[in-house]
Design a protein around this motif. Sequence first.
Motif, PDB file in Angstrom:
ATOM      1  N   SER A  77     -55.186  12.321 -16.918  1.00  0.00           N
ATOM      2  CA  SER A  77     -56.347  12.003 -16.082  1.00  0.00           C
ATOM      3  C   SER A  77     -56.944  10.675 -16.545  1.00  0.00           C
ATOM      4  CB  SER A  77     -57.411  13.103 -16.152  1.00  0.00           C
ATOM      5  OG  SER A  77     -58.538  12.759 -15.353  1.00  0.00           O
ATOM      6  N   TYR A 105     -52.407  14.509  -5.513  1.00  0.00           N
ATOM      7  CA  TYR A 105     -53.737  15.041  -5.237  1.00  0.00           C
ATOM      8  C   TYR A 105     -53.751  15.703  -3.861  1.00  0.00           C
ATOM      9  CZ  TYR A 105     -55.160  12.275  -9.242  1.00  0.00           C
ATOM     10  OH  TYR A 105     -55.264  11.747 -10.512  1.00  0.00           O
ATOM     11  N   ARG A 110     -59.783  13.739  -3.056  1.00  0.00           N
ATOM     12  CA  ARG A 110     -60.258  13.773  -4.442  1.00  0.00           C
ATOM     13  C   ARG A 110     -60.203  12.382  -5.078  1.00  0.00           C
ATOM     14  NH1 ARG A 110     -63.044  17.588  -7.599  1.00  0.00           N
ATOM     15  NH2 ARG A 110     -62.837  16.928  -9.764  1.00  0.00           N
ATOM     16  N   GLU A 113     -63.130  10.316  -3.856  1.00  0.00           N
ATOM     17  CA  GLU A 113     -64.383  10.745  -4.486  1.00  0.00           C
ATOM     18  C   GLU A 113     -64.497  10.255  -5.926  1.00  0.00           C
ATOM     19  OE1 GLU A 113     -65.580  14.911  -2.353  1.00  0.00           O
ATOM     20  OE2 GLU A 113     -63.905  14.997  -3.778  1.00  0.00           O
ATOM     21  N   GLU A 114     -63.432  10.458  -6.712  1.00  0.00           N
ATOM     22  CA  GLU A 114     -63.512  10.106  -8.138  1.00  0.00           C
ATOM     23  C   GLU A 114     -63.550   8.596  -8.340  1.00  0.00           C
ATOM     24  OE1 GLU A 114     -60.962  12.077 -10.851  1.00  0.00           O
ATOM     25  OE2 GLU A 114     -61.435  14.086 -10.079  1.00  0.00           O
ATOM     26  N   PRO A 184     -67.367  11.783   1.899  1.00  0.00           N
ATOM     27  CA  PRO A 184     -67.585  11.671   0.446  1.00  0.00           C
ATOM     28  C   PRO A 184     -68.965  11.124   0.098  1.00  0.00           C
ATOM     29  CG  PRO A 184     -66.148   9.911   1.232  1.00  0.00           C
ATOM     30  CD  PRO A 184     -66.325  10.849   2.380  1.00  0.00           C
TER      31      PRO A 184
END
Length: 412
Positions: A77, A105, A110, A113-114, A184
């Motif tokens: 990660s 993903y 995701r 968003e991250e 988001p």
Amino acid sequence: MKFIFFHLMPYQDLPADFGTRYDSVWVTPPNDELCDPRKVATYYNQYLDQLELADRVGFDGLGVNEHHQNAYGMMSSPNLMASALARRTSSSTAICVMGNTLVLYQPALRVAEEFAMLDCLSEGRLIAGFPVGTSMDVNHCYGITPGETRPRYAEAHDLITRAWTQPGPFPYNGRFNKLRYVNPWPKPIQKPMPPVWLGGNGSLETYEMALKNDYVYSWTSFFGFQTGKKFMLDFWDTQEQMGLEYNPYQGGYCQIVLVADTDEEARRRYEPHVKYFFENLQHTPLHFRSTPGYRTRRSAEFAIKSGTMAAVANQANTARDWDSMVENGLIIAGSPDTVADRIRTASSDLRIGNFLAILHIGNMPDELTRENITLFGEKVIPKVRGLWDGHGYEHKWWPSGVEPRPTAGASS
């Protein structure tokens, strides 16, 4: 020139007979048998400290990336590492996540968003990397059907970029991602979205995707700049064929760099760690590296006809003694003057404006890594930074939130 310290975060304590006892450093090395989490805890903190040091000694960016189930690079990660760096580095340094492997993903929202969180946390300093990912990670560690790799990647890219640029909420009905609401919170600070960099190793689709979308293309391999020249010139040729304007800042490449006071000292201090890297951390069988169906037929045909496959095969079979690796560009090593001259030549030949320096290699101890980072930052970067000055090129792919680095002697 822009200089990024690109960290792999490897495991440093594989046994001396690893290459003969185990089939692969990737996918199948037995974790309980080989990996001590307490040692990893020490390494993670040392690696973050090394990246923070690079910020202090004048690097333009700090690079992290994503890999899975291996001792070569323990960042499953990279966003976790990037979030730590965003809080503890200066506003003059980009956070380069090279990147999130999009096909892993589900849903790919995701990633949107991250990355948006990281852009906000860093106040607009994010470089968003969108790699296809290695066959080891995608097809073997995460079980993605090889023939679905590219379709999943294309759809994930479409969803992420639309999530950043299109007002929400809106529905998304793709083949792999089906979402009633895409909305988001937050979106990135950088508008319309953070600069996107692609890492590649010769796929024609990746060349074209970078050029069609106005992204950076970086050659990300460990075969050195002599081999990289073939790939980057193919990229620039593709750009010319598409009728697009050349800009060196749309290209980059990774290079192992080892700096000491003298050329002889570099060999004495770094040679054992280079040996560990190539004998252990590159020990991956071909059936993991390129699973049938992972590379498209079109890219396979291009690689054969253009000679890129032959270039890689030739480099893979070259000698791994120190003198040979220096001569063929597998590593750049020596005194600050030697290294600066070599980087200047390599960057000019590859026609690139972004240099991703790998300054920790193999089982290199923390103290030696810090010396390498410091020598590179203080004695190499100033000699090469102005390579493209005076040519009129603008770096359009650098984060808008990065502030100019204070000049020496400026008040804090």
